[in-house]
Enzyme design. Structure first.
Site, PDB file in Angstrom:
ATOM      1  N   GLY A 322       0.833  -1.193   0.000  1.00  0.00           N
ATOM      2  CA  GLY A 322       0.000   0.000   0.000  1.00  0.00           C
ATOM      3  C   GLY A 322       0.870   1.246   0.000  1.00  0.00           C
ATOM      4  N   GLU A 325       7.685   3.215   3.810  1.00  0.00           N
ATOM      5  CA  GLU A 325       8.203   4.377   4.541  1.00  0.00           C
ATOM      6  C   GLU A 325       9.673   4.698   4.268  1.00  0.00           C
ATOM      7  OE1 GLU A 325       7.421   1.405   5.965  1.00  0.00           O
ATOM      8  OE2 GLU A 325       8.841   0.874   7.544  1.00  0.00           O
ATOM      9  N   HIS A 358       0.524   6.807   9.005  1.00  0.00           N
ATOM     10  CA  HIS A 358       1.275   5.582   9.303  1.00  0.00           C
ATOM     11  C   HIS A 358       2.719   5.709   8.810  1.00  0.00           C
ATOM     12  CE1 HIS A 358       1.587   1.016   9.514  1.00  0.00           C
ATOM     13  NE2 HIS A 358       2.638   1.340   8.782  1.00  0.00           N
ATOM     14  N   GLU A 359       2.881   6.123   7.571  1.00  0.00           N
ATOM     15  CA  GLU A 359       4.228   6.180   6.991  1.00  0.00           C
ATOM     16  C   GLU A 359       5.073   7.258   7.664  1.00  0.00           C
ATOM     17  OE1 GLU A 359       4.956   3.705   5.319  1.00  0.00           O
ATOM     18  OE2 GLU A 359       2.907   3.047   4.946  1.00  0.00           O
ATOM     19  N   GLU A 381       5.485  -2.141  13.057  1.00  0.00           N
ATOM     20  CA  GLU A 381       4.229  -1.982  12.312  1.00  0.00           C
ATOM     21  C   GLU A 381       3.039  -1.734  13.227  1.00  0.00           C
ATOM     22  OE1 GLU A 381       4.302  -1.260   9.466  1.00  0.00           O
ATOM     23  OE2 GLU A 381       6.189  -2.072   8.729  1.00  0.00           O
TER      24      GLU A 381
HETATM   25 ZN    ZN Z   1       4.403   0.341   8.351  1.00  0.00          ZN
END
Ligand code: ZN
Ligand code: NAG
Ligand code: NAG
Ligand code: NAG
Ligand code: NAG
Ligand code: NAG
Ligand code: NAG
Length: 936
Positions: A322, A325, A358-359, A381
């Site tokens: 998806g 990072e 998130h990233e 994660e």
């Molecule tokens: Zn991640």
């Protein structure tokens, strides 16, 4: 990193890979079969020797965006790595995969000493099974001395989505090629020879040669961009600012003719990159809008300024995950970064905001401070997944997005973690060695259980204490590596400094949740105040053969409340305990796990269940909305585990005629989906349809009214989600007028393809409903629109709606398209197959397709591919018969020699689930039928 596609849509992991060098696969498997007794040569071990540590790399890469004379796309490069010898050794081992190294003075590399002279090279070779370049020396590298190893190489710029790879798209009728990269977890070695382990951090000096007129991006800022001639070719040379000390898996490199939108956060340059037409169409604006508040939020949250001088985020047409990072150059699937108010739904918007959060959370947690080895990837994660809700909430404070973690992560992972075949968050370091073992760790347990458990930790420590410990942890370990116990140390120090009261040390509490799989169900007997816990297993007959040092007991924080009371926390430390404060009387009910901050289920004595159900029917709003969602989810799962009668679970759904909140509805529909899966093809199915139709009618009418007959978008974020549910369920259960509504909208669109007036929030539902009730004409129109969609978000909605048709000829045609990359991108193939499998008409077709083509797909997509788990669980989700179980067993036997890669665990889970389903249907069908008969 995040996987594609949120859970609340179809739960699909990923995508597809191609063309992993076949000899590597064969080599790997042969090695595994013959690897007993344990290897003795250093190059036969999966981990690098600890004799050498790199500190600087000087790498020049030149990806060609046009094929060479043989039609192959290639890149060339040269690299120098400076390293120190920690002990005398005559051996250099580093990673190298699928690269053609240039021979220099009869060897594949050249060695020099930083001071003095380097020993002579005796022999160099590529050790393919371990992905190593091995260099044997005639003399020794002396302890404490620095050396430099130089290599020149050529690699294929293939479309396999690994390492430095090629992505293609069309713009203005022209084919465009992008060179981009995915180093995580073990593909940097496919781009240049390197010490490719996360703890081998170094500084990277990157230079890129690229076609004139293109832009090159990497982790650091562009320092110099000059036109030059190399080997007779006119090229541009971009030199990048040296990176911070970092892991190889975070490197990134993109060459494209993209454009950007830009802004500034303090001294940090922020840029969003995408295809020119996407940027000029404003599709990067929303990402830019959320990036600034998200970065600000994390700078505050971690109390550490953003560590780099720039933050690039880029949208790619072909991308395995998806998002990824990479430090300073985050890569995304187009659908996750680009947003267009005219075609994107509010769900797309939320996805963009949370994935960006998130990233960007990783820029500190993960990149600045990195776990030593992949066995603890859950912490990286899980943490980013947890704080992504906090970051997104900061950017979009009206959304209440923090509550949604309960549906998207807690519920999602409860389902897999309640199986006997689950696994603990943390694995032992020496159990995670091979690339496909690393791949297999990127699952729902790591992401969603990790997030759930960290949220619980933050709740019982309180957020200020959690943040304080986090801050000192990040400061202490900046630019280096850690283990999870380092974080517990820092949190424990924060607990002590602030005088926070806990029943045990942070380590002791967390080890229970991290080192043993599963979670408890807490039973509260409100008549006596007895509280007890037991390992919750969805299938009570399943056998747990994984031992636990803690005997499947947890240290459980119980946040609970009584009617009208405020909430309190009591700790459950033993298997059984008496908490007299939890005794109730009269009509007083007790509710535990308030707001589901704890990672466990709750069961009560019958009288308390009755009181809660009575409360729901009389005035449901007294119970917090998250818990209304939870009561349904707990009751259904407890019923499946035979801890309460099925009718208690079904009884939690009767009050829904009054419910106007999204979370309880979504939770109910998810649980009823299970019943639908189990009973399709039986008479219960029709009864369920009648019941659900009755339940949803008031909701449908409510939305029809507040949207002024579907002409206006509801105000609230989750209200918009609920509107989608209302329409979807109303249409699929045959509420009057619904099907007509969606078909009318769709036929208006077919009449005027340039003018799609369907509300973006409703498109996925309307398309599916219209394709389901339509024929070949609707399907073909959908296909045309899919191929011509100007934005990935719209294409994805059409792509999944094409799986909704009831015509098996069309479904079979669609399945066959997944093997043709010109029709369905490799990254989308498994997602299409799983969508087809979730259509009642497509279940058997999809399973047959997967069985027939397994060997082909497995070879084509590669051993390391992540997508097999979702594929197997997706196509077997509705298995309820002995015949299906037999087929599954046969499938396992017949393909044992081919293997299941990252789907190995999923296959075991599918077997376990199917056996449980068969028993469950036999035991429950009559009771459930009776209940629905009574309630319709
Ligand atoms: Zn991640
Ligand atoms: C980024 O876009 C701006 C215009 O918005 C442009 O001036 C700049 O050259 C672009 N940067 C690069 C490196 O292409
Ligand atoms: C981005 O922010 C600007 C300024 O607040 C606003 O006008 C614009 O509508 C926003 N764009 C998107 C796509 O949200
Ligand atoms: C539970 O969650 C709701 C919604 O987010 C919030 O308003 C409320 O304060 C929370 N209650 C507790 C006890 O944390
Ligand atoms: C379910 O609710 C009905 C009333 O609607 C009640 O008669 C029945 O006892 C309940 N079942 C259970 C198991 O609570
Ligand atoms: C919808 O219903 C109207 C009458 O209420 C009818 O004229 C029309 O043909 C229907 N449309 C579709 C697509 O079924
Ligand atoms: C399904 O689609 C095929 C191909 O378009 C068509 O020939 C067939 O008649 C359709 N079947 C049904 C039952 O509509």
């Amino acid at each position: 990193m995040v996987f594609c596609c949120g859970y609340r849509k179809v739960w699909v992991w990923l995508t597809v890979m191609a063309l992993v060098c076949v000899s590597t696969i064969v080599g790997l498997w042969v090695y595994q079969l013959t690897s007993f007794p344990p290897p003795t040569e250093p190059w036969d071990r999966h981990r690098l020797p600890d004799t050498l540590v790199p500190d600087h790399y000087y790498v020049t890469l030149w990806p060609r965006l046009e094929p060479d004379a043989t039609g192959t796309y290639v890149f060339t490069g040269k690299s120098s790595v400076r390293f120190r010898s920690l002990r005398d050794t005559s051996l250099i081992i580093l990673h190298c995969k699928q690269l053609k190294l240039t021979t220099m003075d009869k060897h594949l590399a050249r060695l020099t000493a930083i001071s003095g002279t380097a020993p002579e090279i005796r022999k160099t070779w590529l050790h393919v099974p371990m992905q190593y370049l091995v260099i044997q020396l005639n003399g020794v590298l002396k302890t404490g001395q620095d050396y430099k190893l130089y290599t020149e190489f050529e690699g294929e710029l293939s479309d396999d989505l690994e390492g430095l790879y090629r992505s293609e798209y069309y713009e203005d009728g022209l084919q465009k090629v992008v060179a981009t990269s995915q180093m995580h977890p073990t593909h940097a070695r496919k781009t240049f020879p390197c010490f490719d382990e996360p703890a081998m951090k170094a500084v990277f000096h990157i230079t890129v040669l690229h076609k004139r007129g293109t832009v090159a991006l990497s982790n650091g800022k562009e320092l110099a961009v000059v036109d030059t001639i190399v080997g007779g070719q006119a090229v541009t040379q971009t030199t990048f600012e040296q990176t911070k000390k970092m892991s190889t898996y975070l490197l990134a490199l993109v060459v494209s003719d993209y454009s950007n939108v830009t802004s500034q956060n303090g001294s940090t340059l922020i840029r969003i990159w995408a295809r020119k037409s996407a940027i000029s169409g404003g599709q990067g604006d929303y990402a830019l809008n959320v990036t600034v508040p998200v970065l600000k939020f994390f700078e505050d949250y971690y109390s550490i300024p953003y560590p780099l001088t720039k933050s690039d985020q880029i949208a790619l047409p072909d991308f395995y995950f998806g998002a990824m990072e990479n430090w300073g150059l985050v890569t995304y699937r187009e659908a996750n970064l680009l947003y267009d108010p005219v075609v994107s739904s509010n769900r797309n918007k939320e996805t963009t905001a949370t994935i960006i959060a998130h990233e960007l959370a990783h820029m500190w947690f993960g990149n600045l401070v990195t776990l030593k080895w992949w066995n603890e990837v859950w912490l990286n994660e899980g943490f980013a997944s947890y704080v992504s809700y906090l970051g997104a909430d900061n950017a979009e404070p009206t959304w209440n997005v923090k509550d949604l973690i309960v549906l998207d992560d807690v519920h999602r992972v409860f389902a897999v973690d309640a199986l006997a075949s689950s696994h603990p968050l943390s694995s032992k370091e020496d159990e995670i060695q091979r690339p496909e073992q690393i791949s297999e760790l990127f699952d729902a347990i790591s992401y969603s259980k990790g997030a759930s458990v960290l949220r619980m930790l933050s709740d019982f420590l309180t957020e200020p204490v959690f943040i304080q410990g986090l801050k000192t942890y990040l400061n202490d370990f900046a630019y280096s590596n850690t283990e999870s116990s380092d974080l517990w140390d820092h949190l424990q120090q924060a607990v002590e400094k602030t005088g926070t009261s806990l029943p045990a040390r942070v380590h002791d509490i967390m080890n229970r949740w991290v080192l043993q799989m599963g979670f408890p169900v807490v039973f509260i007997d409100t008549a006596t105040g007895t509280v007890s816990q037991q390992h919750f297993l969805l299938d009570p007959d399943s056998v747990v053969d994984r031992p636990s040092d803690f005997n499947y007991q947890w240290i459980v924080p119980i946040r609970w409340m009584e009617f009208g009371g405020t909430n309190t926390v009591s700790w459950l430390l033993e298997k059984h305990a008496v908490h007299s404060e939890m005794k109730t009387s009269g009509q007083q009910w007790l509710l535990a796990n308030v707001n589901v901050t704890g990672y466990y289920r709750v069961n009560y004595d019958t009288a308390n269940w009755d009181k809660i159900l009575t409360q729901l029917r009389s005035d449901h709003k007294v119970i917090p909305v998250i818990n209304r969602a939870q009561l349904v989810d707990d009751a259904f799962n407890l019923a499946r585990a035979k801890m309460v009668p099925m009718s208690v679970a079904l009884n939690t759904t009767t009050y829904l005629t009054h419910e106007r909140e999204y979370m309880p509805w979504e939770s109910t529909l998810n649980n009823l989906d299970y019943l639908y899966l189990m009973f399709d093809g039986t008479d219960v199915y029709g009864l369920m349809q009648l019941y659900l139709k009755k339940q949803v009618e008031p909701l449908y009418a409510y939305f029809k009214e507040i949207t002024l007959d579907w002409s206006k978008v509801p105000d609230g974020h989750t209200e918009q989600y609920l509107q989608v549910n209302a329409l979807r369920v109303a249409c699929s259960t045959g509420v009057d007028g619904c099907q007509n509504l969606t078909s009318t909208w769709f036929s208006q669109w077919m009449a005027q393809p340039q003018n799609n007036i369907i509300d973006p929030n409703l498109r996925a539902t309307v398309y599916c409903s219209a394709v389901a009730s339509g024929g070949e004409e609707e399907w073909n129109f959908g296909w045309q629109m899919f191929k011509n969609a100007p934005i990935a978000i719209e294409a994805n909605k059409l792509m999944s709606s094409l799986a909704c048709t009831k015509n098996t000829t069309l479904l079979n045609r669609y399945l066959s398209y997944t093997l043709n990359a010109n029709k369905i991108r490799k990254q989308d193939a498994t997602s299409v197959i799983v969508s087809i499998a979730s259509n009642v008409e497509g279940q058997t077709l999809a399973w047959d397709f997967v069985r027939t083509n397994w060997e082909y797909m497995f070879t084509e997509f590669g051993v390391g591919s992540f997508s097999f788990a979702s594929l197997i669980s997706g196509v077997t989700a509705s298995f309820t018969t002995q015949a299906e179980l037999d087929q599954l067993v046969e499938f396992k036997e017949q393909n044992a020699d081919i293997g299941f890669g990252s789907g190995t665990t999923a296959l075991e889970q599918a077997l376990e689930r199917t056996r449980a389903n068969i028993r469950w249907v036999a035991e429950n069908q009559d009771e459930i039928r009776d209940w629905f008969v009574q309630h319709t």
